[in-house]
Each structure stands twice: as structure tokens, then as C-alpha cells.
Design an enzyme around this catalytic site. Sequence first.
Site, mmCIF file in Angstrom:
data_model
loop_
_atom_site.group_PDB
_atom_site.id
_atom_site.type_symbol
_atom_site.label_atom_id
_atom_site.label_comp_id
_atom_site.label_asym_id
_atom_site.label_seq_id
_atom_site.Cartn_x
_atom_site.Cartn_y
_atom_site.Cartn_z
ATOM 1 N N ILE A 1 3.124 4.525 -0.406
ATOM 2 C CA ILE A 1 4.170 4.996 -1.319
ATOM 3 C C ILE A 1 4.763 3.830 -2.115
ATOM 4 C CG2 ILE A 1 6.482 6.038 -1.386
ATOM 5 C CD1 ILE A 1 5.626 7.729 1.083
ATOM 6 N N LYS B 1 16.220 7.583 9.517
ATOM 7 C CA LYS B 1 16.213 8.102 8.142
ATOM 8 C C LYS B 1 17.523 8.826 7.810
ATOM 9 C CE LYS B 1 12.233 6.525 6.771
ATOM 10 N NZ LYS B 1 12.137 5.541 5.684
ATOM 11 N N ARG C 1 0.858 -1.195 0.000
ATOM 12 C CA ARG C 1 0.000 0.000 0.000
ATOM 13 C C ARG C 1 0.894 1.244 0.000
ATOM 14 N NH1 ARG C 1 -1.889 -0.047 6.419
ATOM 15 N NH2 ARG C 1 -0.061 1.075 7.159
ATOM 16 N N TYR D 1 12.784 7.510 14.601
ATOM 17 C CA TYR D 1 12.455 7.589 13.170
ATOM 18 C C TYR D 1 13.423 8.557 12.468
ATOM 19 C CZ TYR D 1 9.764 8.261 8.856
ATOM 20 O OH TYR D 1 9.372 8.308 7.538
ATOM 21 N N ASP E 1 9.418 -9.996 5.369
ATOM 22 C CA ASP E 1 9.692 -9.105 6.501
ATOM 23 C C ASP E 1 11.158 -8.693 6.369
ATOM 24 O OD1 ASP E 1 10.326 -7.925 8.907
ATOM 25 O OD2 ASP E 1 9.463 -9.506 10.161
HETATM 26 P P1 NAD Z 1 2.446 2.745 5.009
HETATM 27 O O1 NAD Z 1 2.384 2.444 6.477
HETATM 28 O O2 NAD Z 1 1.235 3.219 4.317
HETATM 29 O O3 NAD Z 1 2.992 1.451 4.229
HETATM 30 C C1 NAD Z 1 4.131 0.763 4.678
HETATM 31 C C2 NAD Z 1 4.084 -0.677 4.194
HETATM 32 O O4 NAD Z 1 5.273 -1.306 4.718
HETATM 33 C C3 NAD Z 1 2.888 -1.468 4.726
HETATM 34 O O5 NAD Z 1 2.251 -2.169 3.668
HETATM 35 C C4 NAD Z 1 3.497 -2.418 5.751
HETATM 36 O O6 NAD Z 1 2.836 -3.674 5.839
HETATM 37 C C5 NAD Z 1 4.926 -2.570 5.220
HETATM 38 N N1 NAD Z 1 5.869 -2.980 6.273
HETATM 39 C C6 NAD Z 1 5.926 -2.573 7.560
HETATM 40 N N2 NAD Z 1 6.901 -3.226 8.213
HETATM 41 C C7 NAD Z 1 7.480 -4.055 7.312
HETATM 42 C C8 NAD Z 1 8.537 -4.998 7.382
HETATM 43 N N3 NAD Z 1 9.182 -5.257 8.528
HETATM 44 N N4 NAD Z 1 8.883 -5.670 6.258
HETATM 45 C C9 NAD Z 1 8.221 -5.460 5.099
HETATM 46 N N5 NAD Z 1 7.180 -4.597 4.968
HETATM 47 C C10 NAD Z 1 6.827 -3.906 6.074
HETATM 48 O O7 NAD Z 1 3.672 3.784 4.875
HETATM 49 P P2 NAD Z 1 4.017 4.864 3.727
HETATM 50 O O8 NAD Z 1 3.549 6.181 4.199
HETATM 51 O O9 NAD Z 1 3.633 4.363 2.398
HETATM 52 O O10 NAD Z 1 5.614 4.883 3.878
HETATM 53 C C11 NAD Z 1 6.473 4.166 3.024
HETATM 54 C C12 NAD Z 1 7.902 4.659 3.249
HETATM 55 O O11 NAD Z 1 7.974 6.059 3.035
HETATM 56 C C13 NAD Z 1 8.439 4.412 4.659
HETATM 57 O O12 NAD Z 1 9.805 4.078 4.595
HETATM 58 C C14 NAD Z 1 8.273 5.773 5.301
HETATM 59 O O13 NAD Z 1 9.162 5.969 6.396
HETATM 60 C C15 NAD Z 1 8.583 6.680 4.142
HETATM 61 N N6 NAD Z 1 8.066 8.033 4.290
HETATM 62 C C16 NAD Z 1 6.754 8.250 4.488
HETATM 63 C C17 NAD Z 1 6.288 9.541 4.641
HETATM 64 C C18 NAD Z 1 4.833 9.846 4.864
HETATM 65 O O14 NAD Z 1 4.532 10.999 5.237
HETATM 66 N N7 NAD Z 1 3.915 8.920 4.658
HETATM 67 C C19 NAD Z 1 7.184 10.613 4.588
HETATM 68 C C20 NAD Z 1 8.527 10.356 4.378
HETATM 69 C C21 NAD Z 1 8.974 9.061 4.235
#
Ligand code: NAD
Length: 256
Positions: A22, A165, A20, A161, A67
Site C-alpha cells: 500500500i 488501529k 512495497r 492489531y 525504522d
Molecule cells: P506490507 O507488509 O506489504 O508492507 C509493509 C511495509 O512496511 C514493508 O515494506 C515493511 O518492510 C515495512 N515495515 C515494517 N515494519 C516497519 C518499521 N518498523 N519501520 C518502517 N517500515 C516498516 O503491508 P501492507 O499490506 O502494504 O500494509 C501497509 C499498511 O496498511 C499497514 O499499516 C497495514 O496495517 C495497513 N492495512 C493493510 C491492510 C491489508 O489488508 N493489507 C488492511 C488495512 C490496513
Amino acid sequence: MYLEKFRVTGKLAVITGAGRGIGLAIAEALGEAGARLAITDINGARAEEAAAGLRLKGYQVDSYTLDVTQPDAVNALSDEMVQRYGRVDILVNNAGISICEKAETMSDSDWLKVIDVNLNGVFWCCRAFGKAMLAAGGGTVVNVGSMSGFIVNRPQEQSQYNASKAAVHHLTRSLAAEWAGRGVRVNAVAPTYIATEMTAYVNENPEMHHYWVGGTPMQRLGSPEEVASVALFLASDASSLMTGSIVLADGGYVCW
Ligand code: NAD
């Protein structure tokens, strides 16, 4: 001549945490540009649901439960991919979690959990898939970092966090330098707040929303698709001179 460089036709792309958000948007961008996709997620049902949606759009997609905190599982999947497809061309390290906690009361487990997924997981995947890319003579890695590796977010507290990063960004540069002479490029995209389930808690907190949007020169959150197009650029030959770059997609957030 230029648009062709964004194509990744026939390349095999492995995306972590792609069930799901990004990761899923990045998978779709790579699929639209011609890649065969390996959607991986800790939640196998979610990965398969995402894969099924992309298959309906005509892309070549397989789903895998992975994972990223389990190095043996990561190594096994990399070996399986090489056996099945001969090589892995693109790795997107997207899986990540966030937990808001004050530093002085943070539990050991909440510190370790975030570091394990966000930093250790990225390294295990880079090590395994990077090794396969080096053996094949080339490949591209795109890590999903964050503007939190540059700034300290407010008002929420999330030191683990932010530290994870910043470490991902420097890991990106370190691996880029090690592998540049052997055909493997390693870059990162560093997004601002993106509207996904990770940040959905802001919808119940107007004051926090005000901080996030008010602190952004563009005065809005980003969308997963806006991160995905940067990831596609970094994964493709369009960025052939770039390695070790951390590309901000932050609506100008770090300018203030
Ligand atoms: P999200 O929570 O919507 O999706 C994350 C996905 O990662 C989920 O499907 C989850 O099941 C999976 N996941 C979690 N732990 C895992 C593991 N141990 N092994 C494999 N899969 C795992 O998050 P998102 O907002 O889409 O974020 C994706 C990336 O972007 C992350 O690295 C996040 O830190 C980074 N990010 C997000 C934002 C934001 O504002 N949403 C901003 C900057 C960076």
C-alpha cells in the site's frame, strides 16, 4: 478548478513502509500528482528498489532506511529533510505489521511488537514531521488505519492489531484537533482487506478467504491502488475542509 486541487506539485512527501504494498502505491499516486517523494522503509534495499522503479517512471524520488519504532532516527530524518528541502509538506504513516495470535496465549513480545510499529511509530513520525510542518505553517498527515479499528476481524484473532488501529484513529482525531488552527491537517484512511504480502497467507486458506470475501458487500478484496487514491485525496487540497476524518475504503465491510 476541481482537478487542480488533487495536484501536489512540488510538495515533499515522506511515506513510511513504502518499499512495497500500500505504501508503494501511495507513493506512486503522490508522484503522479506531482510530489517529490521520500520513500522510507525499515528494509533499505527494498526502499531503494521501489524508488528505482518510480524513478524509471519519471518521478523525483529518494530512498531512506527508517525504522519507525526508533524515535531518534525519526527525529534525525525529519531534521535532515528540513535542512535539505526547507520543509516537509506531506507525511504518510503507512508502516504497519500484523501478527495473528489468540489473546490468551499471546506473548509479551508479540503484543509489544505490533503496538510499537503500528501505534508508537505513527506517533513518533507525527511528532517529528508534524513539528516541522507547524514551524513551516502547514502540511498534511495521512495515517493508514484499518477497518480493524472499527470491527473485529474474523476468523483470525489479532487483538493487538485491532487495538493499535483503533488507537491510530483516535490519535488522528487528537492531533487534528490540536493542529487544526495552525495549518496542519491530519486524516486517516481505513482499508478493508487489501491484496498485499501482508495478507498473502489467505491464499493458502480458502476457508479464511471465504470469510473475508463473504463478509464484504462488494464480495472482493481491495487493491493497493484503491487505497492510494483515497490517500492522495486526503493529502491534497481536494480535502481542504477535512481534518480528523477516518475515511473507510472497505468495500462496505462495516455495513454488515
Ligand atoms: P506490507 O507488509 O506489504 O508492507 C509493509 C511495509 O512496511 C514493508 O515494506 C515493511 O518492510 C515495512 N515495515 C515494517 N515494519 C516497519 C518499521 N518498523 N519501520 C518502517 N517500515 C516498516 O503491508 P501492507 O499490506 O502494504 O500494509 C501497509 C499498511 O496498511 C499497514 O499499516 C497495514 O496495517 C495497513 N492495512 C493493510 C491492510 C491489508 O489488508 N493489507 C488492511 C488495512 C490496513
